[in-house]
Design a protein around this motif. Structure first.
Motif, short mmCIF file in Angstrom:
data_model
loop_
_atom_site.label_atom_id
_atom_site.label_comp_id
_atom_site.label_asym_id
_atom_site.label_seq_id
_atom_site.Cartn_x
_atom_site.Cartn_y
_atom_site.Cartn_z
N GLY A 166 -45.33 -42.86 13.08
CA GLY A 166 -46.20 -41.86 12.45
C GLY A 166 -45.52 -41.00 11.42
N GLY A 167 -44.19 -40.80 11.54
CA GLY A 167 -43.50 -39.96 10.57
C GLY A 167 -43.28 -40.62 9.23
N ARG A 168 -43.37 -41.94 9.20
CA ARG A 168 -43.07 -42.66 7.95
C ARG A 168 -44.02 -42.28 6.83
NH1 ARG A 168 -41.65 -48.96 9.15
NH2 ARG A 168 -39.52 -48.65 9.94
N ALA A 224 -30.28 -31.15 12.69
CA ALA A 224 -30.31 -32.14 13.76
C ALA A 224 -31.72 -32.70 13.95
CB ALA A 224 -29.81 -31.52 15.06
N VAL A 225 -32.72 -31.81 13.91
CA VAL A 225 -34.11 -32.25 14.06
C VAL A 225 -34.52 -33.16 12.92
CG1 VAL A 225 -36.52 -31.46 14.06
CG2 VAL A 225 -34.82 -30.26 15.44
N ILE A 257 -35.67 -37.05 13.26
CA ILE A 257 -37.00 -37.54 12.86
C ILE A 257 -36.87 -38.65 11.83
CG2 ILE A 257 -39.13 -36.90 11.67
CD1 ILE A 257 -38.95 -34.17 12.98
N ILE A 258 -36.03 -38.44 10.81
CA ILE A 258 -35.87 -39.46 9.78
C ILE A 258 -35.25 -40.73 10.36
CG2 ILE A 258 -34.70 -40.03 7.63
CD1 ILE A 258 -34.98 -37.14 6.80
N GLY A 259 -34.24 -40.56 11.21
CA GLY A 259 -33.60 -41.73 11.84
C GLY A 259 -34.56 -42.50 12.71
N ALA A 260 -35.37 -41.77 13.49
CA ALA A 260 -36.34 -42.44 14.36
C ALA A 260 -37.39 -43.18 13.54
CB ALA A 260 -37.01 -41.42 15.29
N SER A 261 -37.80 -42.60 12.41
CA SER A 261 -38.79 -43.26 11.56
C SER A 261 -38.24 -44.53 10.93
CB SER A 261 -39.27 -42.29 10.47
OG SER A 261 -39.86 -41.14 11.03
#
Length: 274
Positions: free
Chosen positions: A67-69, A13-14, A18-22
Motif C-alpha cells: 500500500g505504501g508504494r 528510522a520510520v 516504510i520505504i524498505g518494506a515497500s
C-alpha cells in the motif's frame, strides 16, 4: 536539542522502514494481497494474518506492504514535476522580467488563491478517477509555490555584485542561470521539495479516500481506510493500521523537512541561534 535529535532519528528510522518494506514487499508478503478469501473475511490479527483480514478476506499485512508504494511514488513524481515546472517559470520570470513575468505572476496568484483541495477534487472529477488525473491535479496545484520562491530568490540574486562581475567577464545568461543562480537556491528548493512530498501524500490520501485517487484493486492505505468505514466497530484494526501508516509516513517526512530547513537555510539557522 537532544529531544530534536531523538525525533529526527525516530523519523528517519520510520521512513527507512516504510520505504524498505515497500521496496521489498514481494519478498516479505505472507499471502497474495489481491486474492480474496471469503471464508477468512474480517479476521482479527493473529499469527496466520499479522494484521487480520479485510472484508474480502485479503491479508492486511501483505496489502499494507504494497500500500505504501502508490502514495510514495505518486507523491515523488508529482513533486518532481512541480519542482521542474516551478523552477523553469521562476527562473525565466525572475531573470528576464517583462510581460512574461507579469503574466505568470497573475497566473500563480490565481492558482494560490484557490483552495488546493477543492481544485484537486475538481480536476480529478473532470478528468476522471485515475493515476494520471491525480498526478495532474497535484502538479497544477503545486507548481505556483515553487515558482514564487524561485522568482523571489532570482530577483534578489541577479542584483548581487558577483553577478554583475560575471557579466563584465562575459558570462552569458545561460551560464549565469545554470552555474551560479540555481546552485545558490538549491537549498531552499530541497526543503520545499521535502515538505511538498509530505503534503502530496496527504492530498493523495484525501483524494483516494473520496474515490478520486488510486483505484481498486491496487493496494493503497487510503483506499483501505475508505473501504473499512463500514466495519469500524466490529473490525477497528482495518482503519487503525493503514491510518497509522499514513500518519507515521507524513510525520517522518515533515520532520526530515524541518531538519533540512534548520541545516540548509542559513538565515533561519542564525535566528535559531539567537
Amino acid at each position: 536539542m537532544k529531544k530534536n535529535n531523538l525525533q529526527l532519528y525516530f523519523a528517519a528510522a520510520v521512513l527507512i522502514l516504510i520505504i524498505g518494506a515497500s521496496i521489498l514487499a514481494p519478498l516479505l508478503v505472507t499471502h497474495n494481497p489481491f486474492e480474496p478469501d471469503m471464508a477468512s473475511r474480517l479476521q482479527p490479527p493473529s499469527w496466520q494474518h499479522f494484521f487480520g483480514t479485510d472484508a474480502l478476506g485479503r491479508d492486511m499485512f501483505s496489502r499494507i506492504l504494497y500500500g505504501g508504494r502508490a502514495s510514495i511514488l505518486l507523491s515523488l513524481t508529482a513533486a518532481l514535476l512541480s519542482l521542474g515546472a516551478g523552477l523553469l517559470v521562476g527562473l525565466f520570470c525572475g531573470f528576464y522580467g517583462g510581460k512574461l513575468d507579469i503574466f505568470f505572476t497573475i497566473v500563480s496568484n490565481i492558482f494560490q488563491g484557490i483552495p488546493g483541495s477543492c481544485f484537486m477534487i475538481a480536476i480529478a472529477g473532470i478528468f476522471g478517477a485515475s493515476i494520471k488525473s491525480l498526478v495532474l491535479a497535484l502538479v497544477i496545484t503545486s507548481w505556483a509555490g515553487f515558482s514564487r520562491i524561485v522568482r523571489a530568490e532570482v530577483l534578489q540574486l541577479k542584483e548581487e555584485p558577483f553577478i554583475e562581475g560575471l557579466r563584465c567577464l562575459g558570462c552569458n545568461n545561460f551560464r549565469l542561470l545554470t552555474r551560479h543562480i540555481v546552485p545558490n537556491i538549491i537549498n531552499k528548493l530541497l526543503v520545499l521539495f521535502t515538505i511538498r512530498v509530505g503534503r502530496g501524500i496527504l492530498s493523495i490520501a484525501g483524494l483516494s479516500f473520496l474515490g478520486l485517487g488510486v483505484q481498486p484493486p491496487t493496494p493503497d492505505w487510503s483506499v483501505m481506510v475508505s473501504d473499512a468505514v463500514l466495519y469500524y466497530r466490529s473490525s477497528p484494526h482495518l482503519i487503525l493500521i493503514p491510518g497509522a501508516c499514513i500518519f507515521f509516513l507524513i510525520y517522518s517526512i515533515n520532520n526530515l523537512g524541518e531538519f533540512m530547513r534548520d541545516r540548509l537555510d542559513v538565515r533561519f539557522s542564525e535566528v535559531r541561534k539567537w
